[in-house]
Design an enzyme around this catalytic site. Structure first.
Site, PDB file in Angstrom:
ATOM      1  CE1 TYR A 119      -3.787   2.722   0.813  1.00  0.00           C
ATOM      2  CE2 TYR A 119      -2.036   3.428   2.284  1.00  0.00           C
ATOM      3  CZ  TYR A 119      -3.358   3.691   1.558  1.00  0.00           C
ATOM      4  OH  TYR A 119      -4.143   4.607   1.891  1.00  0.00           O
ATOM      5  CD  GLU A 207      -6.156   4.468  -1.267  1.00  0.00           C
ATOM      6  OE1 GLU A 207      -7.083   4.195  -2.065  1.00  0.00           O
ATOM      7  OE2 GLU A 207      -6.153   4.213   0.063  1.00  0.00           O
TER       8      GLU A 207
END
Ligand code: ADP
Ligand code: MG
Length: 400
Positions: A119, A207
């Site tokens: 991530y 993101e």
């Protein structure tokens, strides 16, 4: 402003970030044609909506055991079949709300052989007034659970805007992801590329989840979610062109035409207020008395009668609105202008729910007179507390 994954990836690619080959498609035929241009033999059919959680999402029109909004296809035929199932259907994910979003675009992407999913995100941190990186080895579709259960697995740091991104930031990312050798080198380069893209395009959030390591030893951005700073859009005509109005709330689009600060919410009491602070206080007090606001709306200082009427119509067009509270403290904004706007809007669209009006400040007497003489069914209130109690009570009575 939000954009689709494939648009975000095209931007990241301009800055050199590693992106898989892919082509957007609006029909099943286009999806098949797109797949034929990709290397194969594995393709990914990805729903393009402005919400995450697509992989685990469900289509309203398909049986419960049907696959989600991101599907791995093992042949060109399967790409076509998936595209037909997904297009025009409604995808419900953890981020869309219960109504879901209709899928009108797909992204057909080359399938990656994934070894690990990480991530990585970046955002403007309001506390430090800096761009922050957030990274974790535990990427993929369960990042929310990681943040909740094992927050120590999420590492973040911010970049000093005076120096900009430095090689040591890249080393921090590589270390946080446990990468060494060539992969560490790729992570360092990616850190610089993403920071450059973030700053150049005035992003508010970026993101990448997942950022993957492929079995071939390459780092790749497999998902991209970008949100731009709306206040900086005037200097990014290229970004504005990417806006997809079908993804936005109709009421918010209408409000933006009149330069109203309007945000749709899920409650039952529509609010028309002047000043963001008073609007927040009004929402708070509605909650205090046990109801929930249907929107945030600041009509601003210099609103005209037409602007007020437009605002009122937007509020009444929301079927969830069971009552309306107008709360105006007239400073630059004059109470008579508000009253005229409300009266004119009600004459045009009618009033099917209770309306409580609290006016105070400049030209308050004139404002009250306009409302009284209009013979509209309006409950007047003396102060904020009184107004909030009255509208909450009125809505309860209607519901009973
Ligand atoms: P969302 O976050 O909305 O669920 P993603 O783009 O992250 O959508 O896709 C969900 C999952 O699908 C990813 O975590 C990844 O495991 C897999 N996936 C996505 N794109 C690809 C691809 N090009 N190749 C292989 N797997 C993919
Ligand atoms: Mg994702």
């Amino acid at each position: 402003m939000n954009i689709h994954e494939y648009q975000g990836k095209a931007i990241l690619k301009e800055f050199g970030a590693p992106i898989s080959a892919g082509v957007p498609a609006f029909t099943a035929e286009e999806a098949v044609a797109a797949a034929k241009t990709l290397p194969g033999p594995v393709y990914v059919v990805k729903s393009q909506i402005h919400a995450g959680g697509r992989g685990k999402g469900k289509f309203k029109e398909l049986p419960d055991n049907a696959k989600g909004g991101v599907r791995i296809a093992k042949s060109i035929e399967e790409v076509g079949a998936f595209a037909r199932e997904m297009l025009q259907n409604t995808l419900v994910t953890a981020q869309t709300g219960p109504f879901g979003k209709q899928v009108n675009r797909l992204y057909i992407e080359d399938g990656s052989d994934i070894d690990k999913e990480f991530y990585l995100s970046m955002l403007v941190d309001r506390v430090t007034s800096r761009v922050s990186f957030v990274v974790s080895t535990e990427g993929g579709m369960d990042i929310e659970a990681v943040a909740h259960d094992t927050p120590e697995k999420i590492i973040s740091f911010s970049v000093d805007p005076a120096t900009g991104v430095m090689p040591h930031h890249g080393r921090t990312v590589a270390k946080a992801l446990g990468l060494t050798g060539d992969l560490a080198k790729q992570a360092k380069q990616l850190t610089l590329q993403l920071y450059a893209a973030f700053v150049a395009k005035d992003m508010a959030m970026l993101e990448i989840n997942p950022l993957v390591v492929t079995k071939g030893g390459e780092l790749r951005c497999l998902d991209a979610k970008i949100n731009f700073d709306s206040n900086a859009l005037y200097r990014h005509a290229d970004v504005v062109k990417l806006r997809d109005l079908t993804e936005e709330d109709e009421k918010e689009i209408e409000a933006s035409k009149y330069d109203l600060n309007y945000i749709a919410l899920e409650g039952e009491i529509g609010c028309m207020v002047n000043g963001a602070g008073l609007a927040m206080a009004t929402m708070d007090i509605i909650k205090l008395y046990g109801a929930t606001p249907a929107n945030f709306l600041d009509v601003g200082g210099g609103a005209t009668k037409d602007k007020v009427a437009a605002a009122f119509k937007i509020i009444t067009s929301d079927p969830n609105v069971k009552g309306i509270l107008v709360n105006i403290f007239g400073g630059i904004m004059r109470c008579d202008v508000i009253a005229e706007g409300v009266v004119s809007a009600v004459r045009e669209v009618g009033l099917k729910v209770p309306l409580v009006v609290r006016l105070e400040g400049t030209n308050v007497e004139l404002g009250k007179k306009i409302i009284a003489e209009s013979k509209l069914n309006v409950v007047s209130a003396d102060d904020l507390d009184d107004a909030a109690q009255k509208i909450v009570r009125a809505v309860r009575k209607e519901a009973a």
